[in-house]
Scaffold this motif. Sequence first.
Motif, short mmCIF file in Angstrom:
data_model
loop_
_atom_site.label_atom_id
_atom_site.label_comp_id
_atom_site.label_asym_id
_atom_site.label_seq_id
_atom_site.Cartn_x
_atom_site.Cartn_y
_atom_site.Cartn_z
N THR A 136 0.85 -1.20 0.00
CA THR A 136 0.00 0.00 0.00
C THR A 136 0.88 1.24 0.00
OG1 THR A 136 -0.08 0.17 2.41
CG2 THR A 136 -1.73 -1.25 1.34
N ASP A 137 0.29 2.38 -0.31
CA ASP A 137 1.06 3.63 -0.25
C ASP A 137 1.57 3.87 1.16
OD1 ASP A 137 1.19 4.83 -2.87
OD2 ASP A 137 -0.98 5.09 -2.76
N ALA A 138 0.76 3.55 2.15
CA ALA A 138 1.17 3.76 3.54
C ALA A 138 2.39 2.91 3.89
CB ALA A 138 0.00 3.44 4.48
N GLN A 139 2.40 1.67 3.42
CA GLN A 139 3.55 0.80 3.67
C GLN A 139 4.80 1.32 2.99
OE1 GLN A 139 1.57 -2.80 2.24
NE2 GLN A 139 1.73 -3.73 4.28
N LEU A 140 4.66 1.79 1.77
CA LEU A 140 5.82 2.33 1.04
C LEU A 140 6.29 3.63 1.67
CD1 LEU A 140 4.62 1.57 -2.60
CD2 LEU A 140 6.38 0.35 -1.30
N ASP A 141 5.35 4.46 2.13
CA ASP A 141 5.72 5.69 2.83
C ASP A 141 6.57 5.37 4.07
OD1 ASP A 141 4.32 7.19 1.00
OD2 ASP A 141 2.54 7.46 2.28
N ALA A 142 6.16 4.34 4.79
CA ALA A 142 6.87 3.96 6.01
C ALA A 142 8.29 3.47 5.70
CB ALA A 142 6.09 2.87 6.75
N ILE A 143 8.43 2.71 4.60
CA ILE A 143 9.76 2.23 4.20
C ILE A 143 10.65 3.41 3.81
CG2 ILE A 143 11.02 0.93 2.44
CD1 ILE A 143 9.72 -0.92 4.39
N GLU A 144 10.09 4.34 3.04
CA GLU A 144 10.86 5.52 2.64
C GLU A 144 11.35 6.29 3.86
OE1 GLU A 144 9.10 6.83 -1.73
OE2 GLU A 144 8.19 7.68 0.07
N LEU A 145 10.48 6.47 4.84
CA LEU A 145 10.83 7.23 6.04
C LEU A 145 11.90 6.50 6.84
CD1 LEU A 145 10.15 9.72 7.75
CD2 LEU A 145 8.45 8.33 8.96
N LYS A 146 11.74 5.19 6.98
CA LYS A 146 12.67 4.39 7.78
C LYS A 146 14.05 4.31 7.13
CE LYS A 146 13.28 -0.24 9.78
NZ LYS A 146 12.68 -1.58 9.95
#
Length: 222
Positions: A136-146
């Motif tokens: 999901t976009d939320a999962q990818l956002d979290a990976i980018e942030l991490k």
Amino acid sequence: MKILRVTLFLAFLSLSVSAQSVYVRLITNKGNIILRLYDETPKHRDMFLKSIKEGVYRDALFNRVIKSFVSQGGELDDSILNQEKRHPEIPGKRLAAEIKPGLYHKKGALGAGRDDNKEKSSYYNQIYLVDGKPQTDAQLDAIELKKGIKYTAKQREIYKTEGGIPRLDQDYTIFGEIVEGMDIADQINSVATDKNDVPLSPVVFKAVVLSKKEAVRLKLNP
């Protein structure tokens, strides 16, 4: 002038052929998979080709299969690490990482296994095929942030529609991808396994490098 034009054409043709990617067929007891090896990761490409030539992948096994994650082939971690433990006088062999932002863990990607070394260097004779799940976009956002990375719109779309394992990005070297036989890779990733992720029925494979003529015949060259 005519001779010059012919010479230039032949030189251009030679450069084009040398720049073409290398293709490898995995002949498995489930069917065939064709891989394209990336020119952007020449050390891993050449390492894999050298291992094939030496017979490492002649009667190899997909010996660790985790559904919706990866199908791992070649040498096992335990075998490599135990060998190094028994012979501490022999330095462990690792291949320097070739981690590129544009090469990522989409479904069908070909990666090099490794242990937890801080340099993220790869084992010489262990590969894996990525399966994974749609993101999901939320999962990818979290990976980018991490991880401090930024996916392109195309990468996001592929992760959301086809799936993959973005949490492994920038930690393992990706050096190729499946171009034919994704259905066979899916079959392999779906086999029954024991509690240690070892297939209950052996999944055997042999790796063969395709000739340029065969790659052209199969319309694999870009």
